[in-house]
Design a protein around this motif. Structure first.
Motif, PDB file in Angstrom:
ATOM      1  N   ASP A  46      22.710  13.593  54.674  1.00 34.50           N
ATOM      2  CA  ASP A  46      23.857  12.997  55.143  1.00 34.50           C
ATOM      3  C   ASP A  46      23.608  11.516  54.264  1.00 34.50           C
ATOM      4  N   ALA A  47      22.230  10.909  55.337  1.00 33.75           N
ATOM      5  CA  ALA A  47      21.307  10.002  55.581  1.00 33.75           C
ATOM      6  C   ALA A  47      21.116   9.247  54.709  1.00 33.75           C
ATOM      7  N   VAL A  48      20.340  10.448  53.052  1.00 35.46           N
ATOM      8  CA  VAL A  48      20.491   9.798  52.265  1.00 35.46           C
ATOM      9  C   VAL A  48      22.007   9.346  51.321  1.00 35.46           C
ATOM     10  N   MET A  49      22.724  10.253  51.140  1.00 41.14           N
ATOM     11  CA  MET A  49      23.638  10.284  50.190  1.00 41.14           C
ATOM     12  C   MET A  49      24.707   8.466  50.955  1.00 41.14           C
ATOM     13  N   ARG A  50      24.462   7.940  52.674  1.00 39.18           N
ATOM     14  CA  ARG A  50      24.857   7.383  53.004  1.00 39.18           C
ATOM     15  C   ARG A  50      24.240   6.006  52.047  1.00 39.18           C
ATOM     16  N   ALA A  51      21.953   6.213  51.698  1.00 38.33           N
ATOM     17  CA  ALA A  51      21.933   5.124  51.617  1.00 38.33           C
ATOM     18  C   ALA A  51      21.892   4.696  49.924  1.00 38.33           C
ATOM     19  N   GLY A  52      23.605   5.782  48.984  1.00 37.47           N
ATOM     20  CA  GLY A  52      23.699   5.423  48.322  1.00 37.47           C
ATOM     21  C   GLY A  52      22.858   5.671  46.804  1.00 37.47           C
ATOM     22  N   PHE A  53      22.050   7.124  47.503  1.00 36.32           N
ATOM     23  CA  PHE A  53      21.219   8.021  46.765  1.00 36.32           C
ATOM     24  C   PHE A  53      21.979   9.285  46.284  1.00 36.32           C
ATOM     25  N   PRO A  54      21.847   9.844  45.267  1.00 33.37           N
ATOM     26  CA  PRO A  54      22.352  10.955  44.801  1.00 33.37           C
ATOM     27  C   PRO A  54      21.463  12.294  46.010  1.00 33.37           C
ATOM     28  N   GLN A  55      22.678  13.206  46.096  1.00 33.07           N
ATOM     29  CA  GLN A  55      23.082  13.831  47.418  1.00 33.07           C
ATOM     30  C   GLN A  55      21.362  14.950  47.224  1.00 33.07           C
ATOM     31  N   LEU A  56      21.420  14.973  48.323  1.00 34.54           N
ATOM     32  CA  LEU A  56      19.305  15.841  48.366  1.00 34.54           C
ATOM     33  C   LEU A  56      19.623  17.242  49.635  1.00 34.54           C
ATOM     34  N   TYR A  57      19.131  17.908  49.039  1.00 38.55           N
ATOM     35  CA  TYR A  57      18.911  19.167  49.097  1.00 38.55           C
ATOM     36  C   TYR A  57      17.672  20.363  49.443  1.00 38.55           C
ATOM     37  N   LEU A  58      17.572  20.219  51.050  1.00 38.22           N
ATOM     38  CA  LEU A  58      16.423  20.324  50.771  1.00 38.22           C
ATOM     39  C   LEU A  58      16.340  21.748  51.423  1.00 38.22           C
ATOM     40  N   ALA A  59      15.353  22.959  50.208  1.00 37.27           N
ATOM     41  CA  ALA A  59      14.234  24.205  50.103  1.00 37.27           C
ATOM     42  C   ALA A  59      14.736  24.659  51.781  1.00 37.27           C
ATOM     43  N   PRO A  60      14.982  25.771  51.539  1.00 40.40           N
ATOM     44  CA  PRO A  60      14.819  26.657  53.100  1.00 40.40           C
ATOM     45  C   PRO A  60      12.864  26.525  53.315  1.00 40.40           C
ATOM     46  N   ASN A  62      13.233  27.461  63.794  1.00 42.75           N
ATOM     47  CA  ASN A  62      13.892  27.894  62.681  1.00 42.75           C
ATOM     48  C   ASN A  62      15.431  27.059  63.186  1.00 42.75           C
ATOM     49  N   ILE A  63      15.797  27.431  63.895  1.00 45.62           N
ATOM     50  CA  ILE A  63      17.487  27.038  64.612  1.00 45.62           C
ATOM     51  C   ILE A  63      16.665  26.061  64.606  1.00 45.62           C
ATOM     52  N   LEU A  64      16.668  24.757  64.409  1.00 44.64           N
ATOM     53  CA  LEU A  64      16.899  23.451  64.189  1.00 44.64           C
ATOM     54  C   LEU A  64      16.577  23.433  62.444  1.00 44.64           C
ATOM     55  N   TYR A  65      16.104  23.597  62.572  1.00 41.29           N
ATOM     56  CA  TYR A  65      16.089  23.129  60.762  1.00 41.29           C
ATOM     57  C   TYR A  65      17.316  22.764  59.989  1.00 41.29           C
ATOM     58  N   PRO A  66      18.340  23.537  59.615  1.00 43.64           N
ATOM     59  CA  PRO A  66      19.278  23.328  59.282  1.00 43.64           C
ATOM     60  C   PRO A  66      20.160  22.396  59.884  1.00 43.64           C
ATOM     61  N   TYR A  67      19.755  22.565  61.040  1.00 41.18           N
ATOM     62  CA  TYR A  67      20.511  20.662  61.574  1.00 41.18           C
ATOM     63  C   TYR A  67      19.231  19.542  61.259  1.00 41.18           C
ATOM     64  N   ALA A  68      18.294  19.826  60.592  1.00 34.19           N
ATOM     65  CA  ALA A  68      17.435  18.308  60.630  1.00 34.19           C
ATOM     66  C   ALA A  68      17.696  17.763  59.058  1.00 34.19           C
ATOM     67  N   ARG A  69      17.658  19.134  58.322  1.00 34.03           N
ATOM     68  CA  ARG A  69      17.838  19.200  56.922  1.00 34.03           C
ATOM     69  C   ARG A  69      19.798  18.595  56.650  1.00 34.03           C
ATOM     70  N   GLU A  70      20.989  19.345  57.641  1.00 32.78           N
ATOM     71  CA  GLU A  70      22.346  17.848  57.248  1.00 32.78           C
ATOM     72  C   GLU A  70      21.830  16.975  58.018  1.00 32.78           C
ATOM     73  N   VAL A  71      21.311  16.385  58.660  1.00 34.75           N
ATOM     74  CA  VAL A  71      20.925  15.036  59.202  1.00 34.75           C
ATOM     75  C   VAL A  71      20.185  13.989  57.826  1.00 34.75           C
ATOM     76  N   VAL A  72      19.341  14.738  56.701  1.00 39.14           N
ATOM     77  CA  VAL A  72      18.512  14.196  55.581  1.00 39.14           C
ATOM     78  C   VAL A  72      19.463  14.285  54.761  1.00 39.14           C
TER      79      VAL A  72
END
Length: 155
Positions: free
Chosen positions: A123-137, A111-121
């Motif tokens: 950021d990586a998706v946007m840097r790859a040129g794709f629309p922003q992706l928000y992962l659900a809680p 639970n503590i790690l997940y928000p950081y993993a969401r942010e990394v995902v």
């Protein structure tokens, strides 16, 4: 007459928890169908897998917990991107019963790690040129209980 002063000394058998460090252990991004996928209408189908792993590190009571988040997004049958992050943390966990420790490692720490993993995902998706992706809680307590039930019924 003097009143007794409350003692503020820590109880010897109280569980102790501390975050020592959090970090990205591994990050992978694949965009196998670029640039063609950018020409398709953006109607994505997303699939997410989660996994956790905990191991003893450094000394007694200090554990590394690794949360693996794998996200695959497809447009029709073509993979637009696949991103996997292993978000890790080093946690001090002392004075817990075995059941409490398993819950901490399988639910509380992820639970503590997940928000950081969401942010990394994201950021990586946007840097790859794709629309922003928000992962659900994610409800790691429910996932932990479900996994615990499956383990119990399998034995």
């Amino acid at each position: 007459m003097s009143e007794a002063q409350p003692t503020t000394q820590p109880q010897p058998n109280q569980p102790e928890f501390a975050i020592q460090r959090m970090y990205v252990k591994d990050l992978s991004l694949e965009t196998p169908n670029t640039p063609q996928v950018f020409l398709e209408p953006w109607e994505p189908e997303m699939h997410m897998d989660l996994g956790t792993d905990a191991s003893t590190v450094l000394e007694d009571g200090v554990r590394e917990v690794v949360l693996t988040v794998t996200v695959t997004v497809k447009i029709k049958t073509k993979v637009a991107f696949l991103v996997e992050v292993k978000q890790a943390g080093i946690f001090a966990l002392k004075g817990f019963t075995n059941d409490q420790l398993q819950h901490m490692l399988g639910s509380f720490c992820p639970n503590i790690l997940y928000p950081y993993a969401r942010e990394v995902v994201t950021d990586a998706v946007m840097r790859a040129g794709f629309p922003q992706l928000y992962l659900a809680p994610v409800n790691f307590d429910a996932l932990y209980e479900q996994q615990k039930e499956q383990t119990t019924t399998a034995h």
